[in-house]
Design an enzyme around this catalytic site. Sequence first.
Site, PDB file in Angstrom:
ATOM      1  N   GLN A 106      26.715  46.182 -11.684  1.00 57.34           N
ATOM      2  CA  GLN A 106      25.823  47.101 -10.985  1.00 57.34           C
ATOM      3  C   GLN A 106      26.600  47.937  -9.972  1.00 57.34           C
ATOM      4  OE1 GLN A 106      22.755  47.770 -11.653  1.00 57.34           O
ATOM      5  NE2 GLN A 106      22.197  46.076 -13.013  1.00 57.34           N
ATOM      6  N   TYR A 160      19.984  40.712 -22.609  1.00 56.57           N
ATOM      7  CA  TYR A 160      20.869  41.760 -22.100  1.00 56.57           C
ATOM      8  C   TYR A 160      21.470  41.245 -20.784  1.00 56.57           C
ATOM      9  CZ  TYR A 160      17.666  44.460 -25.099  1.00 56.57           C
ATOM     10  OH  TYR A 160      16.860  44.896 -26.134  1.00 56.57           O
ATOM     11  N   GLU A 183      23.972  38.508 -24.725  1.00 53.85           N
ATOM     12  CA  GLU A 183      24.691  39.728 -24.340  1.00 53.85           C
ATOM     13  C   GLU A 183      25.653  40.106 -25.475  1.00 53.85           C
ATOM     14  OE1 GLU A 183      26.310  42.933 -23.037  1.00 53.85           O
ATOM     15  OE2 GLU A 183      24.735  42.022 -21.791  1.00 53.85           O
ATOM     16  N   ASP A 224      16.701  42.796 -19.295  1.00 55.19           N
ATOM     17  CA  ASP A 224      17.302  43.883 -18.513  1.00 55.19           C
ATOM     18  C   ASP A 224      18.033  44.820 -19.465  1.00 55.19           C
ATOM     19  OD1 ASP A 224      18.352  45.515 -16.575  1.00 55.19           O
ATOM     20  OD2 ASP A 224      19.800  44.058 -15.817  1.00 55.19           O
ATOM     21  N   CYS A 227      16.001  50.707 -15.916  1.00 54.07           N
ATOM     22  CA  CYS A 227      16.716  51.685 -15.095  1.00 54.07           C
ATOM     23  C   CYS A 227      16.371  53.119 -15.489  1.00 54.07           C
ATOM     24  CB  CYS A 227      18.226  51.458 -15.182  1.00 54.07           C
ATOM     25  SG  CYS A 227      18.900  51.542 -16.852  1.00 54.07           S
TER      26      CYS A 227
END
Length: 452
Positions: A272, A303, A327, A369, A396
């Site tokens: 991030q 994710y 992932e 996510d 996002c």
Amino acid sequence: MSARPAESGGWTGSRRELTDLRPAHGGAMVGRDEGRAVFVRGALPGERVLVEVTEDRHRSYCHAVVVEVVEPSAHRIDPVCAAAAAGAGCCDLSFVTDDHARDIKATVLREQLERLGGWSADALRASGVDAVGVAPLGAPTHWRTRVRMPVDAAGVVGVHAPASDVVVTGARCAQPIAGLLDGLDAHSWTPGAEVVAVAGDDGVMHLTELVMSPTTPARGRSGRGRNDRRGRAQRARADRSVSRETVVAGPDTAVHRVGGRTWLLPVTGFWQAHRSAPTRYGELVAEMAARHAPTATSAWDLYGGVGVFAGALCDAIDTLTSVVVVEADAAATAAARATYADDDRVAVYRGPVDAALANLPAPDVVVADPPRSGAGRSVVEGICAAAPALVVHVGCDAATFARDLGTYRELGYRPVELVGLDAFPLTHHVEAIAALVPDPTLGSGRSDEPLP
């Protein structure tokens, strides 16, 4: 009423005065002229502006930029980002007060939730969400701990112009933390390369140069769609691969810490950007899980990257015995496995999320996510088919987040909490996190199901 132009293209280069502007998804304001929507960069809600049309490819809308602010908003200020003031595309809201920028983002988020997700303000209140706002994560400047910057033909590091491969140099962006860009001007960079700067949580600054080479574009990428200009520029940059990676300062791995855990991740790996985001996101996920699934025993972290949310869940729920991190990125899964090597509650699966869901143990809690493109229907269907007691969905991008929440609604899940976060200050981007629970009054897999 003025007639609509017979064909697109005729307005390019023309100047028009617009009023009654309102926020639109993607960072622009939208107004109307002669029945057409005009998406304007550099304006604020309610302003009267003179604009110049820069792109006119569609009968129903065109794109423009502000050339004169005739009646400014009370919230307009001098740009706080020197690079943006010089023409860079890094900080598209650096000319508005911090509070009002969050109001704009909240407006866009609410509109996307209603238009794409079917979640009106009344429906959200009935579901348990009283209001949708955007909360700050800290100061509006000097928040970014990692940045990837282009190098121009003269070997100077800069920032891309909006929706373009043009590199703006000579002015620094206001986002990076103090010290992150030290030493850039002292080094000789390869023209056309990219420079990655990362600040580790151990105080070490990292600089790595990536020399790029073109690759064959993926088939079927036409470049058409609502955000043509941005999409073309992003695809042009994506259709390149790294041919040489050179460490200039610091080691090739960076130290990251959240909640008492440490991860070692390649400098070029994903983490991030906001210095406070990993900790705050983890706190919110943990709080939602503790409130709505306090006796959960199993969870999915989809994710999941390096597994930050897996750790937050383990810390929040004493009864948790199993968390599977899914992932696709090899560097992230390697870092996750190293961090959780001594924690038998956490298992790490490398592979695409949609392919993994059918083989995972049944979850009580799911954290998803996804990237900016969202989870999409197939993944949301897989999550809902597993019938978790709680889904925490992170997004996002306001539009794809809203679309995914609409799919959850069709499949029988409703939000009981929804938080917007200003994780990208000075820009139009917003992060959102929703806690969703099963609701037997919803869902049939149909998009025409009545709202609560």
